[in-house]
Scaffold this motif. Structure first.
Motif, PDB file in Angstrom:
ATOM      1  N   UNK A  37       0.850  -1.192   0.000  1.00 23.44           N
ATOM      2  CA  UNK A  37       0.000   0.000   0.000  1.00 23.44           C
ATOM      3  C   UNK A  37       0.881   1.234   0.000  1.00 23.44           C
ATOM      4  N   UNK A  38       0.295   2.389  -0.291  1.00 23.50           N
ATOM      5  CA  UNK A  38       0.962   3.649   0.035  1.00 23.50           C
ATOM      6  C   UNK A  38      -0.009   4.525   0.802  1.00 23.50           C
ATOM      7  N   UNK A  39       0.536   5.446   1.564  1.00 28.04           N
ATOM      8  CA  UNK A  39      -0.273   6.338   2.391  1.00 28.04           C
ATOM      9  C   UNK A  39      -0.464   7.671   1.687  1.00 28.04           C
ATOM     10  N   UNK A  40      -1.650   8.227   1.821  1.00 26.51           N
ATOM     11  CA  UNK A  40      -1.982   9.510   1.207  1.00 26.51           C
ATOM     12  C   UNK A  40      -2.669  10.418   2.217  1.00 26.51           C
ATOM     13  N   UNK A  41      -2.583  11.736   2.036  1.00 29.50           N
ATOM     14  CA  UNK A  41      -3.371  12.628   2.886  1.00 29.50           C
ATOM     15  C   UNK A  41      -4.856  12.283   2.893  1.00 29.50           C
ATOM     16  N   UNK A  42      -5.364  11.760   1.766  1.00 32.00           N
ATOM     17  CA  UNK A  42      -6.772  11.365   1.709  1.00 32.00           C
ATOM     18  C   UNK A  42      -7.096  10.320   2.767  1.00 32.00           C
ATOM     19  N   UNK A  43      -6.157   9.406   3.042  1.00 33.17           N
ATOM     20  CA  UNK A  43      -6.390   8.392   4.073  1.00 33.17           C
ATOM     21  C   UNK A  43      -6.569   9.051   5.439  1.00 33.17           C
ATOM     22  N   UNK A  44      -5.770  10.066   5.704  1.00 34.92           N
ATOM     23  CA  UNK A  44      -5.869  10.785   6.966  1.00 34.92           C
ATOM     24  C   UNK A  44      -7.189  11.528   7.072  1.00 34.92           C
ATOM     25  N   UNK A  45      -7.599  12.192   5.978  1.00 29.66           N
ATOM     26  CA  UNK A  45      -8.870  12.921   5.996  1.00 29.66           C
ATOM     27  C   UNK A  45     -10.042  11.976   6.246  1.00 29.66           C
ATOM     28  N   UNK A  46     -10.021  10.822   5.564  1.00 27.87           N
ATOM     29  CA  UNK A  46     -11.098   9.841   5.729  1.00 27.87           C
ATOM     30  C   UNK A  46     -11.090   9.280   7.144  1.00 27.87           C
ATOM     31  N   UNK A  47      -9.906   9.013   7.677  1.00 25.47           N
ATOM     32  CA  UNK A  47      -9.779   8.478   9.032  1.00 25.47           C
ATOM     33  C   UNK A  47     -10.354   9.443  10.064  1.00 25.47           C
ATOM     34  N   UNK A  48     -10.085  10.727   9.876  1.00 19.75           N
ATOM     35  CA  UNK A  48     -10.531  11.734  10.835  1.00 19.75           C
ATOM     36  C   UNK A  48     -11.939  12.267  10.527  1.00 19.75           C
ATOM     37  N   UNK A  49     -12.469  11.902   9.356  1.00 17.63           N
ATOM     38  CA  UNK A  49     -13.783  12.404   8.978  1.00 17.63           C
ATOM     39  C   UNK A  49     -13.779  13.892   8.709  1.00 17.63           C
ATOM     40  N   UNK A  50     -12.706  14.363   8.056  1.00 20.82           N
ATOM     41  CA  UNK A  50     -12.566  15.788   7.771  1.00 20.82           C
ATOM     42  C   UNK A  50     -12.330  16.011   6.286  1.00 20.82           C
ATOM     43  N   UNK A  51     -12.828  17.130   5.754  1.00 18.70           N
ATOM     44  CA  UNK A  51     -13.683  18.114   6.411  1.00 18.70           C
ATOM     45  C   UNK A  51     -15.022  17.515   6.803  1.00 18.70           C
ATOM     46  N   UNK A  52     -15.704  18.139   7.743  1.00 16.85           N
ATOM     47  CA  UNK A  52     -16.911  17.550   8.318  1.00 16.85           C
ATOM     48  C   UNK A  52     -17.968  17.247   7.259  1.00 16.85           C
ATOM     49  N   UNK A  53     -18.056  18.098   6.228  1.00 11.85           N
ATOM     50  CA  UNK A  53     -19.056  17.876   5.183  1.00 11.85           C
ATOM     51  C   UNK A  53     -18.882  16.516   4.507  1.00 11.85           C
ATOM     52  N   UNK A  54     -17.633  16.006   4.514  1.00  9.43           N
ATOM     53  CA  UNK A  54     -17.386  14.711   3.883  1.00  9.43           C
ATOM     54  C   UNK A  54     -18.116  13.584   4.607  1.00  9.43           C
ATOM     55  N   UNK A  55     -18.515  13.806   5.862  1.00 15.92           N
ATOM     56  CA  UNK A  55     -19.185  12.751   6.624  1.00 15.92           C
ATOM     57  C   UNK A  55     -20.569  12.417   6.065  1.00 15.92           C
ATOM     58  N   UNK A  56     -21.120  13.313   5.250  1.00 10.54           N
ATOM     59  CA  UNK A  56     -22.419  13.006   4.648  1.00 10.54           C
ATOM     60  C   UNK A  56     -22.304  11.842   3.661  1.00 10.54           C
TER      61      UNK A  56
END
Length: 318
Positions: A37-56
């Motif tokens: 695998x490789x790690x991406x900032x997107x993985x961090x955003x998804x892990x943290x549920x940020x930005x909040x609007x993405x939680x929808x």
């Protein structure tokens, strides 16, 4: 199978390595045994549920998809109905934007995968999907970069940025890169024609003129695009407020500025695989983690000082 599970939103510490059921292959999907695998900032955003609007889309109060992970490379173990492009035993790489890749197996739509070039290692190809595809679509699909044009790439030493420099050069552009002074030599080594060290020169006061401005770091103002470029592409953003500010100004301006989210597809992945095979893209792997330390890999990229890519390997013999 083993997989990293996220039952709540939070930092890398919420990830737990657990035994879960192996996915069942679906129509139009392939089942891949993950090697890297490789790690991406997107993985961090998804892990943290940020930005909040993405939680929808991710899940408002808790994650819908329990297994984290986007980029992977591995070996096809099963092929679903209607899949004709892949066979059992093929070495493939791809992107699961919905997650699920930080596991021993991933069931993935065939249209977001491609075959690996011969004689290229799994960690190299696991580094390609999100970052290189984002760079390619920023430059070529959205930036409409042409042979002989000039491009300014802001954030040129990171995952997306170091690919953007090389892809721009492969397409015949003159590249000016923006990075920290510690990364100047690295960025020059991958093809940048000139480099601006942002800790020595204020890019917000830079008066260069370019055909295309690519901002992978996400701190350029709307006035920076209009001052320096003929057209621009915003890839990342430092804060939601900054992104909204730029997009609001864009709405009242005729300047051609594009903000986009990359979409995985086989055609682009095949183009990138060819560039890797031809030596026009060389992946800079800053650090390799064993799969058991995937949370540490996410924590590492969250520091936002990565030079190139961070990879995680499931088969320690590679």
């Amino acid at each position: 199978m083993k997989a990293f599970i996220k039952r709540i939103y939070g930092g890398p510490e919420v990830l737990q390595l657990e035994e879960v059921a192996k996915p069942v292959v679906k129509d139009n999907h392939i089942l891949v045994k993950v090697i890297a695998n490789s790690a991406n900032p997107a993985d961090s955003h998804i892990l943290r549920g940020k930005p909040f609007l993405a939680r929808f889309s991710l899940g408002l109060f808790k994650p819908k998809q329990l297994v984290l992970g986007t980029d992977f490379s591995g070996i096809v173990k099963e092929v679903g109905t209607n899949v004709t492009a892949f066979n059992i035993g093929d070495k493939v790489f791809g992107e699961s934007i919905e997650g699920g890749a930080f596991a021993e197996y991933v069931c993935i739509k065939s249209r977001v995968c491609a075959k690996m070039p011969e004689h290229i290692d799994f960690p190299i190809m696991a580094s390609i999907p999100v970052a290189a595809q984002t760079a390619y679509q920023a430059l070529i699909t959205n930036g409409k970069l042409q042979n002989g044009e000039s491009v300014l790439i802001n954030g040129a030493s990171g995952g997306v940025g170091h690919f953007a420099v090389q892809i721009a050069k492969a397409y015949g552009a003159k590249v000016t890169a923006v990075c920290s002074s510690r990364n100047v030599d690295f960025v020059k080594s991958i093809g940048a024609d000139s480099v601006i060290a942002y800790d020595q020169v204020n890019v917000h006061e830079h008066n260069g003129s370019y055909d295309v401005i690519i901002d992978t770091h996400g701190n350029l103002k709307h006035s920076d695009y209009t001052r320096m470029g003929k057209r621009g592409v915003m890839v990342g953003f430092t804060t939601m407020g900054h992104m909204v500010s730029v997009l609001l100004r864009k709405a009242f301006s005729k300047f051609p500025l594009t903000q986009f989210t990359a979409e995985a597809n086989t055609q682009d992945l095949e183009i990138l695989a060819s560039l890797v095979k031809e030596g026009k893209i060389k992946v800079q792997i800053e650090k390799t983690f064993p799969y058991t330390e995937i949370p540490d890999a996410i924590a590492h990229i969250e520091k936002m000082r990565t030079q190139g890519k961070v990879v995680m390997v499931w088969n320690e013999t590679l």
